[in-house]
Each structure stands twice: as structure tokens, then as C-alpha cells.
Write an enzyme that holds these catalytic residues in place. Structure first.
Site, PDB file in Angstrom:
ATOM      1  N   SER A  30       0.829  -1.212   0.000  1.00 44.09           N
ATOM      2  CA  SER A  30       0.000   0.000   0.000  1.00 44.09           C
ATOM      3  C   SER A  30       0.859   1.255   0.000  1.00 44.09           C
ATOM      4  CB  SER A  30      -0.914   0.027   1.219  1.00 44.09           C
ATOM      5  OG  SER A  30      -1.660   1.234   1.218  1.00 44.09           O
ATOM      6  N   LYS A  41      -4.657  -6.768   3.361  1.00 43.73           N
ATOM      7  CA  LYS A  41      -4.625  -5.639   2.416  1.00 43.73           C
ATOM      8  C   LYS A  41      -6.039  -5.304   1.946  1.00 43.73           C
ATOM      9  CE  LYS A  41      -3.198  -2.357  -0.219  1.00 43.73           C
ATOM     10  NZ  LYS A  41      -3.896  -2.173  -1.409  1.00 43.73           N
ATOM     11  N   HIS A  70      -7.607  -3.449   4.701  1.00 50.45           N
ATOM     12  CA  HIS A  70      -7.010  -2.101   4.672  1.00 50.45           C
ATOM     13  C   HIS A  70      -7.782  -1.223   3.690  1.00 50.45           C
ATOM     14  CE1 HIS A  70      -4.495   0.831   2.528  1.00 50.45           C
ATOM     15  NE2 HIS A  70      -3.798   0.990   3.641  1.00 50.45           N
ATOM     16  N   ASN A  71      -8.041  -1.766   2.517  1.00 51.73           N
ATOM     17  CA  ASN A  71      -8.757  -0.981   1.509  1.00 51.73           C
ATOM     18  C   ASN A  71     -10.202  -0.716   1.919  1.00 51.73           C
ATOM     19  OD1 ASN A  71      -6.372  -1.221   0.140  1.00 51.73           O
ATOM     20  ND2 ASN A  71      -7.297  -1.731  -1.812  1.00 51.73           N
ATOM     21  N   GLU A 118     -10.025   2.005   4.201  1.00 58.72           N
ATOM     22  CA  GLU A 118      -9.717   3.197   3.373  1.00 58.72           C
ATOM     23  C   GLU A 118     -11.014   3.778   2.788  1.00 58.72           C
ATOM     24  OE1 GLU A 118      -6.499   2.556   0.387  1.00 58.72           O
ATOM     25  OE2 GLU A 118      -8.006   3.072  -1.101  1.00 58.72           O
TER      26      GLU A 118
HETATM   27  C1  6PG Z   1      -3.224   1.433  -1.621  1.00 64.89           C
HETATM   28  C2  6PG Z   1      -4.552   1.644  -2.297  1.00 64.89           C
HETATM   29  C3  6PG Z   1      -4.582   1.065  -3.675  1.00 64.89           C
HETATM   30  C4  6PG Z   1      -5.807   1.495  -4.475  1.00 64.89           C
HETATM   31  C5  6PG Z   1      -7.067   0.837  -3.973  1.00 64.89           C
HETATM   32  C6  6PG Z   1      -8.323   1.644  -4.099  1.00 64.89           C
HETATM   33  O1  6PG Z   1      -3.281   0.859  -0.551  1.00 64.89           O
HETATM   34  O2  6PG Z   1      -2.198   1.843  -2.146  1.00 64.89           O
HETATM   35  O3  6PG Z   1      -5.539   1.046  -1.516  1.00 64.89           O
HETATM   36  O4  6PG Z   1      -4.449  -0.310  -3.557  1.00 64.89           O
HETATM   37  O5  6PG Z   1      -5.864   2.863  -4.508  1.00 64.89           O
HETATM   38  O6  6PG Z   1      -7.212  -0.353  -4.675  1.00 64.89           O
HETATM   39  O7  6PG Z   1      -8.797   1.644  -5.383  1.00 64.89           O
HETATM   40  P1  6PG Z   1     -10.306   1.955  -5.764  1.00 64.89           P
HETATM   41  O8  6PG Z   1     -10.731   3.155  -4.967  1.00 64.89           O
HETATM   42  O9  6PG Z   1     -10.199   2.263  -7.221  1.00 64.89           O
HETATM   43  O10 6PG Z   1     -11.106   0.746  -5.484  1.00 64.89           O
END
Ligand code: 6PG
Length: 479
Positions: free
Chosen positions: A130, A184, A187-188, A191
Site C-alpha cells: 500500500s 490488504k 485495509h482498503n 480506506e
Molecule cells: C493502496 C490503495 C490502492 C488502491 C485501492 C483503491 O493501498 O495503495 O488502496 O491499492 O488505490 O485499490 O482503489 P479503488 O478506490 O479504485 O477501489
């Protein structure tokens, strides 16, 4: 004999290229390979002076340029392209060699690939990376899964190129097989939730106070000096302060308000459903993106009646920004609490042995959700590894207690003004649901028993019960 590379990268689009450069900049000799050779040539031509690269123009040449155990990092699109590259390289490798998938693969695919390659004596390491392109180059957060043995050779390299927080590398062996890609994925999901909450904060400050994006950028900058200090708050201020050069309008106003997604947030919610973990904040964030993208549905609904959007005034207006800060902090704790609970559930299901404190520690730097408060999460899990919910950990419990009047006021204001805040609202509902003495789930059980004889348990006796709803006197029976 010519010099061999300690690691190789195949797939040299921006993420792969930057990872390769990061490795080379740290003094490691890196073999390079890409399906179309031009990318390999370009990398060597543009960045060849940054370190030792061994360009290879065939899979065989690439494999032969690696020292044993060979470590091949694949950085291609998740799904079929990853399988194709594995199929190309695996037959050329020998027992004990390591294939690393550093893309955003689904952890179930990683488990499948790991099992298949283990049969051939190869290590397969699904690794979360990430930090975007900048992170890949300057220090990402790295979450490798796979065998302990593979981490012995790979770990030192990855720790070397990862971000550092107070000297500690943002890389740890997460656990076997798919553990790295699982965390991961979560994590997303976190996010997504974090981004949605920040976006709602902006919408609230604009809708309830009538502030311009540039003013709101200043508020975010102030927040970023306190407990909300994080990469996502920092970049939000940058985005909000940006003026579109073509029109002179705030940048945020010239962007189409339809958020896209590549899938990791959706996967997180799907797994949350499968494992029965209420990750409502992440789910609402995914749904909010999906709602935003339904242009036709939104156009057809635009005329639906709503309340007057009279901006706040007086004392309520004066304290509102602080209220939103508190509501954001409390909702953010919920987002992380839900995400970490999902990781706990995955860990139990797949027996990975994930150390949540160590995970929080490697998310303190390099990754997209890096934030000051991850250090508090690290400390909370270090103190109590089996913590049922972050909401009940000392500092967080106190923060939510202090925030809750503001949290409720913000959600009430949003509801009154008709400002959609799915993230804030669901976070508060989750909090109230968790702390409730009794939930109306008891009534749902009664309904289920009524129409489907699904049975219920009683608070005062062991066993399963069914009420004969249609019968005289409605006798109960033990099912
Ligand atoms: C990271 C990000 C990266 C990407 C995500 C989100 O950790 O560097 O999470 O993996 O930006 O996949 O992408 P989307 O918003 O397009 O789903």
C-alpha cells in the site's frame, strides 16, 4: 560468472517499476522483465543510474539472472493476468524458489495459488503493498503472507524498502497463505470507510455552514495537526484547496460526483457477510460510491421532496466544525474497530495467527490509511491481544464518550437538513447497537418463529423453543 540479482520484478507498469527502483536504490541488484520489452528498456534508460538492474527480455533469461532461492515479484493486474504469469514462470523455477504476487489479488485466489505451487515445491507469497506509486518508490507498507521460510529470504529485502516509523519497518510477516492479501483487502475497506467519512464531513461543513471548499481545506489542515493527523486528511485539504485552472472554480466542483471502485472494498463487504461480521461502515462506503454512480436513478429522483437547507446560525454554527471533528473521530474509530474485527474473524476462520498489534504498527507509515491514531491501535492490541472491540480500549472509549453528544448532534443536524451521511449514521447506529442492553432482535426471533417455526431461545431457560401460534392458549414446546 556474471553477477546475479537478489530479486526480480516482472510487470513494469508504474507500481512494478517503482518497486524495482526502490529495491535498486537500496543497493539490491534487481532483474527486470516485462511482457513488452519496451518498458524494460525504458526503465533502464531512464533510471539505470539509480542502482544495479539486470534487464531480461525473456522469461528464461530473467529466471537465469536470479540467485537462489530465486525471488520473482509479479506486479500485474489481479485475476487472469496473474495466473498467466505464474503459468509462464513456475515451470522455469526450482524447489525452494519464491513467487511473490504484489498486486491487489483476492485472498481466496492467493490461497488457491499457494496450495498449487506448494505442491510443486515453490513458495507463493501473496503480498499487500500500500501507498500508491509514491509509496512504492519511497517506502510502502508491505504485508506479505506465505510461508515463514519464504519470509526468511524475502523479509529483509521488503523491510529494507518499506516505510519506517521511528526506525521500525512498515513490513511484517502477516501469516501463511492468503493472510497478506486478506489484510490488504481489509485495509482498503477501511480506506473506503475513512474516505467516505471525510467526504461527509466536507459535505456537512458546506451544507450546514455554507463554507467554501477553500475554507474547509483550512479546517482540515487544522484537524491534521491534532488527533486526526493522517495522510487522507492531509490530501483532502490539498484537493479542497485546489482551483481548477481552466475555470477558476474550486476543483471539487468541476469533478463529476460519481465515485468509482476497483473491487477491494466490495470484496471486503462480501467477506464480512460470509463471516458474519457487521462491517456496516465499510458497506455504507461501498454503497455510497455505488449510489453516486447511478446517474439515471439520481436524475429521476432529483425532484423528490426534502427539508429546507437553512444553514445553521448562532451557537450551533459556532460549535459545528468542532462537533464534526468529534463525530469524525468517533466514526473513524468505528471503521477501524469493524475492520479489525473482520481481520480477527478471518484469522480464526483460516488459522493465520495474525498479530493485530504488529499489523497496526506497519499501517502507521507508508500506506493510504496511515494515521497518528494507528499507534494507539497498536498499543491497544499490544496491551490486550484478544480485545473484543477497539471501542472499549481505554483511550478510544474515552474519546467516544467525549464525542458522543457532538456525534449525535451532527447526525441529527444532517437528518434535519437532509444531508446524506450514511457513514456517520451507520457508525452511530453500530455503536448504539453494540451498547444496547436489549435489541429488537428478540422481536425478529418471534416473527421468525411465527411464520416459519424457526424457533427461539429464552433468556431464562436452556434449549430451543417454538410457540404454537395458531393453537388455543398458544402452548410452547421445546423444539
Ligand atoms: C493502496 C490503495 C490502492 C488502491 C485501492 C483503491 O493501498 O495503495 O488502496 O491499492 O488505490 O485499490 O482503489 P479503488 O478506490 O479504485 O477501489
Amino acid at each position: 560468472m556474471s553477477k546475479k540479482a537478489s530479486i526480480g520484478v516482472t510487470g513494469l507498469a508504474v507500481m512494478g517499476r517503482n518497486l524495482a527502483r526502490n529495491l535498486a536504490r537500496h543497493g539490491h541488484t534487481v532483474a527486470l522483465h516485462n511482457r513488452s520489452p519496451q518498458r524494460t528498456r525504458d526503465l533502464v534508460e531512464q533510471f539505470g543510474d539509480e542502482g544495479d538492474f539486470i534487464p531480461a527480455y525473456s522469461a528464461k533469461e530473467f529466471v537465469n539472472s536470479l540467485e537462489r532461492p530465486r525471488q520473482v515479484v509479479i506486479m500485474v493486474k489481479a485475476g487472469a493476468p496473474t495466473d498467466a504469469v505464474i503459468d509462464e514462470f513456475a515451470p522455469l523455477l526450482e524447489k525452494g524458489d519464491v513467487i511473490v504476487d504484489a498486486g491487489n489479488a483476492h485472498f481466496a485466489d492467493t490461497r488457491r495459488r499457494e496450495a498449487a505451487l506448494r505442491e510443486q515445491g515453490l513458495h507463493f507469497v501473496g503480498t499487500g503493498v500500500s501507498g500508491g506509486e509514491e509509496g512504492a518508490l519511497h517506502g510502502p507498507s508491505i504485508m506479505p503472507g506465505g510461508s515463514t521460510e519464504s519470509y526468511e529470504s524475502l523479509g529483509p529485502l521488503f523491510e529494507d524498502i518499506s516505510a519506517k516509523v521511528n526506525g521500525a519497518p512498515c513490513c511484517t510477516h502477516v501469516g501463511p497463505d492468503g493472510a497478506g492479501h486478506f489484510v490488504k483487502m481489509v485495509h482498503n475497506g477501511i480506506e473506503y470507510s475513512d474516505m467516505q467519512l471525510i467526504a461527509e464531513s466536507f459535505d456537512l461543513l458546506r451544507g450546514a455552514l455554507g463554507y467554501e471548499p477553500a475554507q474547509i481545506a483550512e479546517i482540515f489542515r487544522t484537524w491534521n495537526t491534532g488527533r486526526l493527523d493522517s495522510y487522507l486528511i492531509e490530501i483532502t485539504a490539498e484537493v479542497l484547496a485546489h482551483t481548477d485552472p481552466a475555470t477558476g472554480k474550486p476543483f471539487v466542483d468541476i469533478v463529476t460526483d460519481q465515485a468509482e471502485q476497483k473491487g477491494t472494498g466490495r470484496w471486503t463487504v462480501q467477506i464480512g457477510l460470509d463471516l458474519g461480521v457487521p462491517i456496516s461502515g465499510i458497506a455504507e462506503a461501498v454503497f455510497a460510491r455505488s449510489l453516486s454512480g447511478h446517474a439515471d436513478l439520481r436524475a429521476a429522483s432529483r425532484g423528490l421532496p426534502g427539508p429546507a437547507r437553512t444553514p445553521l446560525s448562532g451557537a450551533a454554527a459556532e460549535t459545528f466544525a468542532d462537533d464534526v471533528e468529534r463525530a469524525l473521530y468517533a466514526s473513524k474509530i468505528v471503521a477501524y474497530a469493524q475492520g479489525f474485527n473482520l481481520i480477527q474473524a478471518g484469522d480464526t476462520e483460516y488459522d493465520w495467527g495474525i498479530d493485530l498489534g504488529a499489523l497496526a504498527s506497519i499501517w502507521r507509515g507508508g500506506c493510504i490509511i496511515r494515521a497518528k491514531f494507528l499507534d494507539d491501535i497498536r498499543a491497544a492490541y499490544a496491551a490486550e491481544p484478544g480485545l473484543p472491540t477497539l471501542l472499549n480500549a481505554g483511550e478510544f472509549r474515552k474519546a467516544v464518550e467525549d464525542a458522543q453528544d457532538s456525534w449525535r448532534a451532527v447526525v441529527a443536524t444532517a437528518t434535519r437538513l437532509g444531508i446524506p451521511t450514511p457513514g456517520f449514521s451507520t457508525a452511530l447506529a453500530y455503536y448504539d447497537g453494540l451498547r444496547a442492553d436489549r435489541l429488537p432482535a428478540a422481536l425478529v426471533q418471534g416473527q421468525r418463529d411465527f411464520f416459519g417455526a424457526h424457533t427461539y431461545r429464552r433468556v431464562d431457560r436452556e434449549g430451543s423453543f417454538h410457540t404454537a401460534w395458531a393453537a388455543e392458549g398458544r402452548p410452547e414446546s421445546i423444539a
